[in-house]
Design a protein around this motif. Structure first.
Motif, short mmCIF file in Angstrom:
data_model
loop_
_atom_site.label_atom_id
_atom_site.label_comp_id
_atom_site.label_asym_id
_atom_site.label_seq_id
_atom_site.Cartn_x
_atom_site.Cartn_y
_atom_site.Cartn_z
N LYS A 90 0.85 -1.19 0.00
CA LYS A 90 0.00 0.00 0.00
C LYS A 90 0.89 1.24 0.00
CE LYS A 90 -0.52 -0.02 5.03
NZ LYS A 90 -1.48 -0.02 6.14
N LEU A 91 0.30 2.36 -0.46
CA LEU A 91 1.04 3.61 -0.59
C LEU A 91 0.66 4.55 0.54
CD1 LEU A 91 0.79 4.27 -4.43
CD2 LEU A 91 2.71 3.28 -3.18
N GLU A 92 1.67 5.24 1.02
CA GLU A 92 1.49 6.27 2.04
C GLU A 92 2.31 7.49 1.66
OE1 GLU A 92 2.58 4.72 5.81
OE2 GLU A 92 0.85 3.35 5.95
N PRO A 93 1.89 8.69 2.03
CA PRO A 93 2.66 9.90 1.69
C PRO A 93 4.03 9.91 2.35
CG PRO A 93 0.81 10.43 3.14
CD PRO A 93 0.64 9.00 2.72
N HIS A 94 5.03 10.33 1.58
CA HIS A 94 6.42 10.36 2.05
C HIS A 94 6.71 11.70 2.73
CE1 HIS A 94 10.74 9.64 2.09
NE2 HIS A 94 10.48 8.39 1.73
N GLU A 95 7.60 11.68 3.73
CA GLU A 95 7.96 12.90 4.45
C GLU A 95 8.83 13.82 3.61
OE1 GLU A 95 9.75 11.72 8.07
OE2 GLU A 95 7.89 10.90 8.95
N ASP A 96 9.82 13.25 2.89
CA ASP A 96 10.74 14.05 2.07
C ASP A 96 10.18 14.14 0.64
OD1 ASP A 96 12.45 14.26 4.23
OD2 ASP A 96 13.52 12.41 3.69
N GLN A 97 9.64 15.27 0.29
CA GLN A 97 9.08 15.46 -1.03
C GLN A 97 10.17 15.96 -1.99
OE1 GLN A 97 6.02 14.69 -2.18
NE2 GLN A 97 5.63 13.75 -0.18
N VAL A 98 10.94 15.00 -2.52
CA VAL A 98 12.04 15.29 -3.44
C VAL A 98 11.95 14.28 -4.59
CG1 VAL A 98 14.54 15.51 -3.74
CG2 VAL A 98 13.48 16.10 -1.56
N PHE A 99 12.27 14.72 -5.81
CA PHE A 99 12.27 13.83 -6.97
C PHE A 99 13.65 13.20 -7.11
CE2 PHE A 99 12.39 12.51 -11.38
CZ PHE A 99 11.12 12.01 -11.58
N LEU A 100 13.73 11.90 -7.08
CA LEU A 100 14.98 11.14 -7.21
C LEU A 100 14.85 10.15 -8.37
CD1 LEU A 100 15.55 10.36 -3.42
CD2 LEU A 100 16.66 12.14 -4.77
N ASP A 101 15.94 10.03 -9.13
CA ASP A 101 15.98 9.12 -10.28
C ASP A 101 16.23 7.70 -9.76
OD1 ASP A 101 16.08 7.92 -12.71
OD2 ASP A 101 17.97 8.83 -13.36
N GLY A 102 15.23 6.84 -9.87
CA GLY A 102 15.36 5.46 -9.40
C GLY A 102 14.01 4.77 -9.40
N ASN A 103 13.81 3.86 -8.44
CA ASN A 103 12.56 3.12 -8.34
C ASN A 103 11.57 3.76 -7.36
OD1 ASN A 103 13.28 1.06 -10.14
ND2 ASN A 103 14.47 0.01 -8.55
N GLU A 104 11.71 5.05 -7.17
CA GLU A 104 10.79 5.76 -6.29
C GLU A 104 9.41 5.90 -6.93
OE1 GLU A 104 11.46 6.69 -3.21
OE2 GLU A 104 13.49 5.86 -3.36
N VAL A 105 8.37 5.94 -6.09
CA VAL A 105 6.99 6.00 -6.55
C VAL A 105 6.45 7.41 -6.36
CG1 VAL A 105 4.67 5.07 -6.21
CG2 VAL A 105 6.64 3.57 -6.02
N TYR A 106 5.74 7.90 -7.39
CA TYR A 106 5.15 9.23 -7.34
C TYR A 106 3.69 9.14 -7.80
CZ TYR A 106 9.86 10.96 -6.68
OH TYR A 106 11.13 11.20 -6.17
N VAL A 107 2.83 9.74 -7.03
CA VAL A 107 1.38 9.69 -7.28
C VAL A 107 0.96 10.96 -8.00
CG1 VAL A 107 -0.89 9.53 -6.20
CG2 VAL A 107 1.02 8.24 -5.26
N TRP A 108 0.12 10.80 -9.03
CA TRP A 108 -0.33 11.94 -9.82
C TRP A 108 -1.44 12.71 -9.08
CZ3 TRP A 108 1.84 14.21 -13.73
CH2 TRP A 108 2.67 13.48 -14.59
#
Length: 388
Positions: free
Chosen positions: A159-177
């Motif tokens: 399940k997805l939960e909001p992340h504390e550090d809102q930074v864009f990183l190149d990798g397998n990180e998940v971002y919700v539209w």
């Protein structure tokens, strides 16, 4: 404070929204779409903004430039970073799995102890090698045979939960539209539906010619649908009549693919099908099976006869070799035996040894013998003079 997004940023975000591969899941009780950072970077590097225009530089040249631009989009709340949280199994399932693992380990230990007491180490090694070879062969066969069902890979739920550090990183990180613009296709389809509903409600205000044309079109469509339904019923009735008259021997279907899951044209192909399911058909099937069996039996008999012929050829060869040996012994007979054989042949050839002969016949035979001897002497002398 973050200002409003520019037109270029909206265009880039819209391109990402509709071209970057996304997946949907539940987050905080809401249905959301998310994407992976590395795929978003690849998508932007393949876009038109990564190509330089005349007199202008490309917006995206490296992966770092794409990451910086995506950080700007994140700050302007086009999407936000999320955290994957794996769902843990309940305690009951974990306890059951542990108990099963313990029971299996205990059984394996008992089996190993029994085997070690009953068998030597050499036999164990040989059997293990054979099992490994058989397992490899079976795996190869399973991989080679087409249509074999593959083992389903167990996917772990998260399940997805909001992340504390809102930074864009190149990798397998998940971002919700968060940005969800309306696609042009959906907008066009909705507009067409609205216009169609308004036109249908204003049907009494249409011109007389259009109303007559629509009437004929609706009647034609209704007749076509009714004819297909009647054909479907008629073909079933025809099949039942023929089946009852022939006692279930003839199966005749008119337009067999009319109700099948095929295209419009294929539903009218073929025109009909006919099958005969009577005693003769069963008899023919039996004859075919018997003929196949006879062919197999004949082939087996031929193979047996060929083997017998080979065995007979070998025995004859051994016999011939034995007869040759006996012939060699016969050649080693004495001269006296050969002379006796020649005399016996002469006597058997003439057949006149025991007949009475008169004196005149004896004199004639003696004269003929003397003449023959003289001729032989002359022939011997002549070549000797020539040689001298």
């Amino acid at each position: 404070e973050v200002g409003e997004p520019f037109k270029e940023e909206k265009a880039v975000a819209k391109y990402l929204r509709f071209n970057c591969p996304t997946k949907s899941t539940n987050m905080m009780g809401h249905r959301v779409d998310y994407f992976i950072a590395s795929k978003a970077v690849d998508c932007l590097l393949d876009s038109k903004w990564a190509k330089a225009k005349k007199g202008e530089e490309a917006l995206f040249t490296t992966r770092e430039s794409v990451v910086d631009y995506c950080n700007r989009l994140l700050k302007k709340q086009f999407f936000h970073r999320a955290l994957k949280v794996m769902k843990m199994k309940p305690d009951k399932d974990t306890k059951k799995e542990k108990e099963k693992a313990k029971a299996e380990s205990g059984k394996e230990e008992d089996k190993k102890s029994k085997k070690e007491s009953g068998k030597d180490e050499k036999t164990k090694k040989e059997k293990e090698k054979e099992k490994k070879k058989d397992g490899e062969k079976e795996e190869c066969k399973k991989d080679e045979t087409p249509g074999t069902p593959k083992k389903k890979e167990t996917k772990r739920k998260f399940k997805l939960e909001p992340h504390e550090d809102q930074v864009f990183l190149d990798g397998n990180e998940v971002y919700v539209w968060i940005y969800d613009p309306v696609h042009f296709k959906t907008f066009a389809m909705g507009l067409v539906l609205v216009i169609a509903v308004i036109a249908a409600t204003l049907f009494p205000l249409w011109p007389a010619e259009m109303r007559v044309g629509v009437y004929y079109l609706s009647v034609g469509a209704g007749c076509f649908v009714a004819s297909i339904l009647l054909l479907a019923v008629a073909r079933c009735i025809l099949f039942l009549i023929i089946w009852l008259i022939t006692g279930g021997r003839h199966h005749f279907w008119f337009l067999p693919n009319l109700t099948a899951d095929v295209g419009f044209i294929d539903s009218f192909r073929p025109l009909y099908t006919h099958e005969y399911k009577g005693p003769k058909a069963d008899f023919k099937k039996e004859e075919k099976s018997e003929s196949k069996k006879q062919q197999k039996y004949d082939s087996e008999e031929k193979s047996d006869s060929e083997k017998k012929e080979e065995d007979d050829g070998k025995t004859e060869a051994t016999r011939n070799s034995g007869t040759d040996g006996s012939g060699g012994e016969r050649h080693s007979d004495t001269d006296s035996d050969r002379r006796e054989d020649d005399r016996s042949q002469h006597s058997s050839g003439n057949g006149n040894d025991f007949e009475m002969i008169t004196k005149e016949e004896l004199e004639q035979q003696t004269d003929e013998g003397d003449c023959e001897e003289e001729e032989e002497e002359d022939s011997e002398r002549r070549p000797s003079h020539k040689k001298s």
